[in-house]
Design a protein around this motif. Structure first.
Motif, PDB file in Angstrom:
ATOM      1  N   UNK A 166       0.851  -1.225   0.101  1.00  0.00           N
ATOM      2  CA  UNK A 166       0.219  -0.088  -0.087  1.00  0.00           C
ATOM      3  C   UNK A 166       0.711   1.244  -0.090  1.00  0.00           C
ATOM      4  N   UNK A 167       1.933   1.287   0.757  1.00  0.00           N
ATOM      5  CA  UNK A 167       2.848   2.483   0.871  1.00  0.00           C
ATOM      6  C   UNK A 167       3.490   2.686  -0.657  1.00  0.00           C
ATOM      7  N   UNK A 168       3.955   1.582  -1.115  1.00  0.00           N
ATOM      8  CA  UNK A 168       4.596   1.742  -2.408  1.00  0.00           C
ATOM      9  C   UNK A 168       3.628   2.387  -3.440  1.00  0.00           C
ATOM     10  N   UNK A 169       2.551   1.792  -3.730  1.00  0.00           N
ATOM     11  CA  UNK A 169       1.280   2.259  -4.818  1.00  0.00           C
ATOM     12  C   UNK A 169       0.984   3.625  -4.583  1.00  0.00           C
ATOM     13  N   UNK A 170       0.540   3.938  -3.216  1.00  0.00           N
ATOM     14  CA  UNK A 170       0.170   5.265  -2.885  1.00  0.00           C
ATOM     15  C   UNK A 170       1.460   6.221  -3.230  1.00  0.00           C
ATOM     16  N   UNK A 171       2.563   5.900  -3.102  1.00  0.00           N
ATOM     17  CA  UNK A 171       3.936   6.800  -3.205  1.00  0.00           C
ATOM     18  C   UNK A 171       3.759   7.078  -4.701  1.00  0.00           C
ATOM     19  N   UNK A 172       3.886   5.917  -5.464  1.00  0.00           N
ATOM     20  CA  UNK A 172       4.179   6.141  -6.736  1.00  0.00           C
ATOM     21  C   UNK A 172       2.908   6.848  -7.369  1.00  0.00           C
ATOM     22  N   UNK A 199       6.694   6.956 -17.803  1.00  0.00           N
ATOM     23  CA  UNK A 199       7.925   6.562 -17.787  1.00  0.00           C
ATOM     24  C   UNK A 199       8.196   6.545 -16.203  1.00  0.00           C
ATOM     25  N   UNK A 200       7.632   7.446 -15.718  1.00  0.00           N
ATOM     26  CA  UNK A 200       7.858   7.145 -13.922  1.00  0.00           C
ATOM     27  C   UNK A 200       7.188   6.087 -13.275  1.00  0.00           C
ATOM     28  N   UNK A 201       5.998   5.858 -13.738  1.00  0.00           N
ATOM     29  CA  UNK A 201       5.176   4.593 -12.828  1.00  0.00           C
ATOM     30  C   UNK A 201       5.718   3.271 -13.394  1.00  0.00           C
ATOM     31  N   UNK A 202       6.078   3.482 -14.524  1.00  0.00           N
ATOM     32  CA  UNK A 202       6.524   1.883 -15.238  1.00  0.00           C
ATOM     33  C   UNK A 202       8.014   1.389 -14.859  1.00  0.00           C
ATOM     34  N   UNK A 203       8.759   2.654 -14.466  1.00  0.00           N
ATOM     35  CA  UNK A 203       9.885   2.551 -13.965  1.00  0.00           C
ATOM     36  C   UNK A 203      10.002   1.956 -12.628  1.00  0.00           C
ATOM     37  N   UNK A 248      -4.934  13.063 -13.353  1.00  0.00           N
ATOM     38  CA  UNK A 248      -5.348  12.363 -12.454  1.00  0.00           C
ATOM     39  C   UNK A 248      -5.091  11.011 -13.031  1.00  0.00           C
ATOM     40  N   UNK A 249      -3.783  10.582 -12.733  1.00  0.00           N
ATOM     41  CA  UNK A 249      -3.289   9.255 -12.988  1.00  0.00           C
ATOM     42  C   UNK A 249      -3.719   8.065 -12.122  1.00  0.00           C
ATOM     43  N   UNK A 250      -4.149   7.275 -12.468  1.00  0.00           N
ATOM     44  CA  UNK A 250      -4.600   5.860 -12.006  1.00  0.00           C
ATOM     45  C   UNK A 250      -3.644   4.668 -12.272  1.00  0.00           C
ATOM     46  N   UNK A 251      -2.838   4.344 -10.963  1.00  0.00           N
ATOM     47  CA  UNK A 251      -1.846   3.686 -11.095  1.00  0.00           C
ATOM     48  C   UNK A 251      -2.015   2.131 -10.612  1.00  0.00           C
ATOM     49  N   UNK A 252      -1.739   1.104 -11.002  1.00  0.00           N
ATOM     50  CA  UNK A 252      -2.050  -0.223 -10.531  1.00  0.00           C
ATOM     51  C   UNK A 252      -0.778  -0.732  -9.904  1.00  0.00           C
ATOM     52  N   UNK A 253      -0.696  -1.495  -9.003  1.00  0.00           N
ATOM     53  CA  UNK A 253       0.604  -2.155  -8.386  1.00  0.00           C
ATOM     54  C   UNK A 253       0.901  -3.487  -9.235  1.00  0.00           C
ATOM     55  N   UNK A 254      -0.181  -3.833  -9.955  1.00  0.00           N
ATOM     56  CA  UNK A 254      -0.057  -5.046 -10.741  1.00  0.00           C
ATOM     57  C   UNK A 254      -0.037  -4.445 -12.417  1.00  0.00           C
TER      58      UNK A 254
END
Length: 303
Positions: A166-172, A199-203, A248-254
């Motif tokens: 949770x910490x990772x995905x919210x930070x990213x 670039x940032x999220x996939x990195x 409003x980027x929606x970023x998934x952990x998977x």
């Protein structure tokens, strides 16, 4: 080319209602010389983008203050044991008390005044009987309408003690918004925003949702242009002063794939992975951008 520089006795373009000489000239505030009537006409005719004037920007800014205040108000209630429908009631009542209208309510049949998206829910989660649990993450997405003008903002909150995932995905997700903001300036293009976010999220080993994007906003909930959170650097519509839109980027952990539940609103990750989002409404200025829904993107996420 017909410059939009006003004369001293013209109405001030900031929308105050005063003459230019008694308002922004007296205050030493420069008025953009980069706007031209040709630009305004071209963006409306070619892209259906209506560049905002000073009066409209101030109106959106006022709506934006309500959006940010709503997020501040609701934060103490994002804790284990709270029913999501109770959060909806808090948001609705607070918005109305400010003299505004919650835009989500009855928008295309949406039944509530706020979107609350928990864990694997990417966006458009409908408040109801669900109870927040320790370890959840919850995105709160609010859009007040004040005197006919809209502003949109969201934040993802920890419920209780977060897991490392949770910490990772919210930070990213938060850093992804910052990456998009960092390239939001005149002369850059919409594709630059998506490229920076992707670039940032996939990195960081995460993925970017494709189906839902940022959008113009102001006198309507959703206006042109669309602002994808993925893209190719140097592609897309050029950013010019007066553009107002959300990032409003929606970023998934998977993985990025999703599906929408039978309620026809709630979008969830196919693999059940966590998803997080941060959103602000911004104005492109002469030298960069101004957030019209400003909140601190550097405050520690977990205390």
């Amino acid at each position: 080319m017909d410059k939009m520089q006003p004369g001293r006795n013209d109405p001030c373009p900031c929308g105050s209602g005063l003459k230019y000489k008694k308002c922004c000239i007296a205050k030493g505030i420069p008025v953009s010389k980069t706007f031209t009537r040709d630009t305004i006409k071209t963006y409306l005719a070619k892209y259906d983008i209506r560049l905002k004037d000073g009066k409209e920007i101030e109106a959106i800014r006022r709506a934006g203050r309500i959006a940010v205040d709503t997020l501040k108000m609701v934060e103490p209630y994002i804790k284990p044991g709270v029913k999501t429908d109770d959060i909806n009631t808090l948001v609705h009542d607070f918005t109305v008390k400010q003299g505004a209208i919650p835009a989500p309510l009855n928008y295309r049949g949406y039944p509530k005044s706020v979107c609350i998206s928990i864990n694997e829910v990417i966006c458009h989660g409908i408040p109801g009987e669900r109870i927040l649990k320790d370890g959840d993450i919850a995105n709160i997405d609010v859009t007040p309408i004040l005197e006919g003008y809209y502003a949109d903002a969201s934040k993802t909150f920890f419920v209780g003690t977060p897991s490392p995932e949770a910490k990772k995905i919210v930070h990213v997700a938060r850093e992804s918004l910052k990456a998009g903001l960092s390239v939001s300036k005149p002369g850059n293009r919409i594709g630059d925003i998506g490229w920076a976010i992707q670039k940032y999220a996939e990195g960081r080993g995460c993925s970017v949702v494709r189906e839902f994007v940022g959008h113009g906003i102001g006198t309507d909930f959703h206006e042109a242009p669309q602002v994808p959170h993925y893209g190719v650097q140097g592609r897309g519509i050029m950013l010019v002063p007066g553009m107002v839109f959300t990032i409003e980027p929606m970023i998934n952990l998977g993985k990025k794939e999703l599906h929408v539940l039978p309620d026809r609103w709630t979008a969830v990750t196919n693999d059940g992975s966590l998803s997080a989002q941060f959103e602000q409404t911004i104005l492109i200025t002469e030298n960069g951008y101004e957030s019209l829904t400003p909140y601190d993107l550097d405050v520690p996420l977990f205390k």
